[in-house]
Design an enzyme around this catalytic site. Sequence first.
Site, short mmCIF file in Angstrom:
data_model
loop_
_atom_site.label_atom_id
_atom_site.label_comp_id
_atom_site.label_asym_id
_atom_site.label_seq_id
_atom_site.Cartn_x
_atom_site.Cartn_y
_atom_site.Cartn_z
N HIS A 97 0.86 -1.19 0.00
CA HIS A 97 0.00 0.00 0.00
C HIS A 97 0.90 1.23 0.00
CE1 HIS A 97 -3.86 2.03 1.73
NE2 HIS A 97 -3.16 2.87 0.99
N GLU B 264 -2.64 -1.74 -3.14
CA GLU B 264 -3.71 -0.96 -2.53
C GLU B 264 -3.38 0.52 -2.61
OE1 GLU B 264 -4.94 -4.09 1.06
OE2 GLU B 264 -4.03 -2.14 1.52
N HIS C 172 -7.90 -5.94 7.38
CA HIS C 172 -7.70 -4.93 8.42
C HIS C 172 -7.94 -5.54 9.80
CE1 HIS C 172 -6.70 -0.69 9.18
NE2 HIS C 172 -7.30 -0.92 10.33
#
Length: 237
Positions: free
Chosen positions: A43, A70, A190
């Site tokens: 990410h 991401e 997450h």
Amino acid sequence: MTKLSVNINKVATLRNARGGNNPDVLAVALDCERFGAQGITVHPRPDERHIRYSDVYELKSHLQTEFNIEGYPSPDFCKMVCEVRPAQVTLVPDAPGQLTSNHGWDTSMHESFLREVISMFKSQGIRTSVFVSTDVRMIEHAVRTGTDRVELYTEPYAAHYSENREEAVKDYVDAACICRDLGLGVNAGHDLSKENLKYFHRMLPCLDEVSIGHALICDALYLGLEETIRSYLECLL
């Protein structure tokens, strides 16, 4: 089998704390693959405080498993993704200085924007996923963007798992069923951990992929990377 994609951002955070190339992000990613991970997630953020854009290009040329990038679809991010052409791009609604992803897209408000971005990525043969909550309306609007999958934001599940896991997972089971009915693939990520992953997977057997970074890297400090990946894969059997 649900695939495990290891998010290696925290490895890059540790490297960047001292400069140089220790730990070596590429070497760790290749070890994750060697130890059984079916994907690698990164990410990159605009300030490059952990994964750098240069890491993304280097990783692409060496990885053998699915590469998932991401990020917020800014012009620079979109350009990089189209050049790298990973297996999957996961779109998140992060502000530039945001510490970590902490909410899903309002796919109703941003439907037109997401549709345009997703169309561009799909024209390059890149599978798309949109980060969403379990809100039925957000899932229904996600379908209209043309995305292939959604990634369910699992922090609320993780936060309430120890209190009442049956109640904590209920909305996710319902959301996954709706996704399948609408033809969407289902990812999740997450705050998933060794403690809460097995139950989550058992309750959502249709899960395509989980993306796990923080908890997995923390566990690896005690168990070692190979043993940690093995234990997470066992949760997905």
